[in-house]
Motif scaffolding. Structure first.
Motif, short mmCIF file in Angstrom:
data_model
loop_
_atom_site.label_atom_id
_atom_site.label_comp_id
_atom_site.label_asym_id
_atom_site.label_seq_id
_atom_site.Cartn_x
_atom_site.Cartn_y
_atom_site.Cartn_z
N GLU A 274 -5.48 -4.59 0.91
CA GLU A 274 -4.98 -5.95 1.07
C GLU A 274 -3.49 -6.02 0.77
OE1 GLU A 274 -7.13 -8.90 -1.04
OE2 GLU A 274 -9.09 -8.30 -0.26
N ILE A 275 -3.06 -5.35 -0.29
CA ILE A 275 -1.64 -5.35 -0.65
C ILE A 275 -0.82 -4.70 0.44
CG2 ILE A 275 0.06 -4.47 -2.31
CD1 ILE A 275 -2.25 -4.66 -4.41
N ALA A 276 -1.29 -3.57 0.97
CA ALA A 276 -0.56 -2.88 2.03
C ALA A 276 -0.41 -3.77 3.27
CB ALA A 276 -1.27 -1.58 2.39
N ARG A 277 -1.45 -4.53 3.60
CA ARG A 277 -1.38 -5.41 4.77
C ARG A 277 -0.39 -6.56 4.55
NH1 ARG A 277 -7.15 -4.40 5.24
NH2 ARG A 277 -7.57 -6.21 3.90
N SER A 278 -0.16 -6.92 3.30
CA SER A 278 0.73 -8.05 3.01
C SER A 278 2.20 -7.68 3.01
CB SER A 278 0.37 -8.65 1.64
OG SER A 278 0.82 -7.80 0.58
N LEU A 279 2.51 -6.40 3.10
CA LEU A 279 3.90 -5.94 3.04
C LEU A 279 4.52 -5.92 4.43
CD1 LEU A 279 3.47 -3.07 0.44
CD2 LEU A 279 4.78 -5.18 0.13
N PRO A 280 5.84 -6.04 4.50
CA PRO A 280 6.52 -5.98 5.80
C PRO A 280 6.26 -4.65 6.49
CG PRO A 280 8.02 -6.75 4.08
CD PRO A 280 6.78 -6.28 3.39
N PRO A 281 6.18 -4.64 7.83
CA PRO A 281 5.86 -3.39 8.54
C PRO A 281 6.90 -2.30 8.38
CG PRO A 281 6.44 -5.15 10.07
CD PRO A 281 6.30 -5.78 8.74
N ARG A 282 8.17 -2.64 8.29
CA ARG A 282 9.23 -1.64 8.14
C ARG A 282 9.83 -1.76 6.74
NH1 ARG A 282 10.38 1.00 12.68
NH2 ARG A 282 9.67 0.13 14.68
N MET A 283 9.04 -1.41 5.78
CA MET A 283 9.43 -1.54 4.38
C MET A 283 10.05 -0.24 3.87
SD MET A 283 6.87 -2.39 1.22
CE MET A 283 6.18 -0.73 1.29
N PRO A 284 11.08 -0.33 3.01
CA PRO A 284 11.61 0.90 2.40
C PRO A 284 10.54 1.59 1.55
CG PRO A 284 13.07 -0.98 2.00
CD PRO A 284 11.81 -1.53 2.58
N ASP A 285 10.74 2.88 1.31
CA ASP A 285 9.80 3.61 0.45
C ASP A 285 10.23 3.43 -1.00
OD1 ASP A 285 7.95 5.28 -0.66
OD2 ASP A 285 8.94 7.14 -0.05
N PHE A 286 9.76 2.35 -1.60
CA PHE A 286 10.16 2.03 -2.97
C PHE A 286 9.68 3.13 -3.93
CE2 PHE A 286 9.71 -2.20 -0.94
CZ PHE A 286 11.03 -2.62 -1.08
N TYR A 287 10.61 3.66 -4.72
CA TYR A 287 10.33 4.63 -5.78
C TYR A 287 9.66 5.91 -5.25
CZ TYR A 287 10.88 0.20 -8.27
OH TYR A 287 11.34 -1.03 -8.70
N ALA A 288 9.81 6.17 -3.96
CA ALA A 288 9.18 7.35 -3.33
C ALA A 288 7.65 7.33 -3.53
CB ALA A 288 9.77 8.65 -3.88
N LEU A 289 7.08 6.13 -3.58
CA LEU A 289 5.62 5.99 -3.76
C LEU A 289 4.85 6.24 -2.47
CD1 LEU A 289 5.20 2.84 -6.03
CD2 LEU A 289 4.56 5.19 -6.58
N GLN A 290 5.51 6.08 -1.32
CA GLN A 290 4.83 6.17 -0.04
C GLN A 290 3.65 5.20 0.03
OE1 GLN A 290 5.31 8.17 2.96
NE2 GLN A 290 7.34 8.03 2.05
N PHE A 291 3.86 3.99 -0.50
CA PHE A 291 2.78 3.01 -0.42
C PHE A 291 2.88 2.30 0.92
CE2 PHE A 291 0.67 -1.05 -0.96
CZ PHE A 291 -0.57 -0.61 -1.44
N ASN A 292 2.00 2.66 1.84
CA ASN A 292 1.97 2.10 3.17
C ASN A 292 0.54 2.25 3.70
OD1 ASN A 292 1.71 4.78 4.35
ND2 ASN A 292 3.89 5.02 3.89
N PRO A 293 0.20 1.61 4.83
CA PRO A 293 -1.19 1.68 5.32
C PRO A 293 -1.70 3.09 5.54
CG PRO A 293 -0.02 -0.11 6.42
CD PRO A 293 1.01 0.64 5.60
N ALA A 294 -0.84 3.99 6.04
CA ALA A 294 -1.31 5.35 6.30
C ALA A 294 -1.68 6.07 5.01
CB ALA A 294 -0.22 6.14 7.05
N ASN A 295 -0.86 5.90 3.98
CA ASN A 295 -1.16 6.56 2.70
C ASN A 295 -2.38 5.93 2.05
OD1 ASN A 295 -0.83 8.40 0.62
ND2 ASN A 295 0.72 7.20 -0.44
#
Length: 403
Positions: A274-295
């Protein structure tokens, strides 16, 4: 004990280490099974190489035998030559650099400006995400030393923020190579630096690193308490904070899976989705976490594997190709997924498919595959399965020092 050998006998596997340490403790298989709360037949199958030693089993056996899980894994994996062993060359210098927290060193070179060191930290993060351990080790000690001088002598919050980031890279490298004590020291240092920086997310990121180390050593329940506490009352009004909060849920999902708590694992995973879906599609990689839908999807496969729901892992994996086309992941994450899938496929006796996945992990991030305990365990199972070794498996056997 090195897993490289000169041909005199087979290298020691996880199962053989369990048997050796069990006998040293004066325990029968049944005695160890009782202490570890697992079945004697499972102990017997792992000791004889008929079943994989999962992280959960290794943690339970290590606790019963009062040893570090790294000892059962055989970490750190050392080589017989300087070339084979070069990944470990930086460890003594990293230890020294982490000791500089309150007493910075006298540098042999001019101190570089923070802007230059910030670029070095960005490079270290990229190399870490690519699992380029040797290259990280070549740069990291000097960056840690210089940032320690900036932080302690000048006290700028930015210096502490950069030092925290470099210490997080140090913790990741040490953990991946099996130096859990050094990883713990790096995390302690990162916590001190986080408290002196201006970023409110950094202390929570430190807890994320601590929880990963706890997962490595098999402390599932304390790790879960840690990540849940880290998320309590968190202000998630910014994308960066949401990424950290989502990362905490992913860590909690895998910890819950390792602890065998299926409902909690999928609940935390669902929250991360749910959190990943709420984020902008072209979001920076904050803190090198790679938090995105694919991850997040990669973690869904990992949760299924840790729960030993291999059919579910295989179903989820089938969706990953299209996901990766839309949102590419760095080599470390892709290789980790390939290792998880190789584990799942070996467990359902699909050995040819498992071999293809572990070979792909090695091609994607060779230094990660070489030093990952579950990659090595999977290769060991494959070596036991094939009467005539396929050439790709023979190459992996030689690269990992399992010949």
């Amino acid at each position: 004990m090195s897993e490289f050998n000169t041909g005199a006998g087979d290298p020691e596997t996880i199962g053989r280490r369990i048997a050796r340490l069990r006998k040293r403790a004066g325990l029968t298989q049944q005695g160890l099974a009782d202490l570890a709360h697992i079945s004697r037949s499972l102990i017997q199958q792992v000791e004889t190489g008929k079943k994989n030693a999962t992280p959960s089993l290794v943690a339970a056996v290590a606790a019963a035998l009062h040893v570090d899980p790294a000892e059962l894994y055989g970490q750190p994996y050392r080589g017989e030559t300087a070339h084979q062993d070069r990944v470990h060359a930086a460890i003594p210098e990293i230890r020294k650099a982490l000791a500089y927290m309150d007493v910075p060193p006298d540098l042999d070179v001019p101190l570089r400006p923070l802007d230059v060191l910030a670029a070095e930290v960005a490079t270290l993060r990229k190399l870490s995400l690519a699992a380029r351990h040797v290259q990280v080790g070549a740069i990291l000690p000097g960056v840690l030393a210089e940032l320690s001088v900036h932080a302690v002598d000048h006290g700028a919050p930015r210096a502490w923020e950069l030092l925290n980031a470099a210490q997080a890279v140090a913790a990741a490298l040490a953990r991946r190579l099996g130096y859990n004590d050094l990883a713990g020291l790096a995390i302690e240092r990162a916590a001190t630096a986080a408290a002196r920086a201006d970023d409110p997310n950094l202390p929570r990121l430190v807890q994320l690193s601590r929880a990963l180390l706890m997962m490595t050593i098999g402390a599932w329940e304390p790790g879960l308490k840690l990540v849940r506490r880290a998320g309590d009352g968190m202000d998630v009004s910014t994308p960066a904070a949401k990424a950290v909060y989502g990362g905490l849920h992913l860590r909690a999902a895998v910890l819950s899976a390792r602890a065998g708590n299926e409902s909690d694992a999928w609940e935390h995973f669902g929250a991360a989705e749910e959190i990943a879906r709420s984020l902008p599609p072209r979001m920076p990689d904050f803190y090198a976490l790679q938090f995105n839908p694919a991850n997040v999807e990669v973690h869904g496969v990992a949760v299924a594997v840790e729960l030993m729901d291999f059919d579910e892992a295989i179903r989820r994996d089938a969706r990953m190709v299209k996901m990766w086309q839309r949102s590419p992941l760095p080599p470390e994450r892709r290789a980790h997924h390939e290792i998880d899938m190789a584990r799942a496929l070996v467990s359902v006796n699909r050995f040819d498919a498992a071999l293809r996945r572990i070979v792909q992990a090695d091609r994607t991030a060779p230094q990660m595959a070489r030093y990952h305990p579950m990659a090595r365990e999977t290769v060991t199972r494959l070596l036991d399965h094939y009467r005539t070794l396929p050439e790709p498996l023979r190459v992996l056997q030689d690269r990992m020092g399992l010949s």
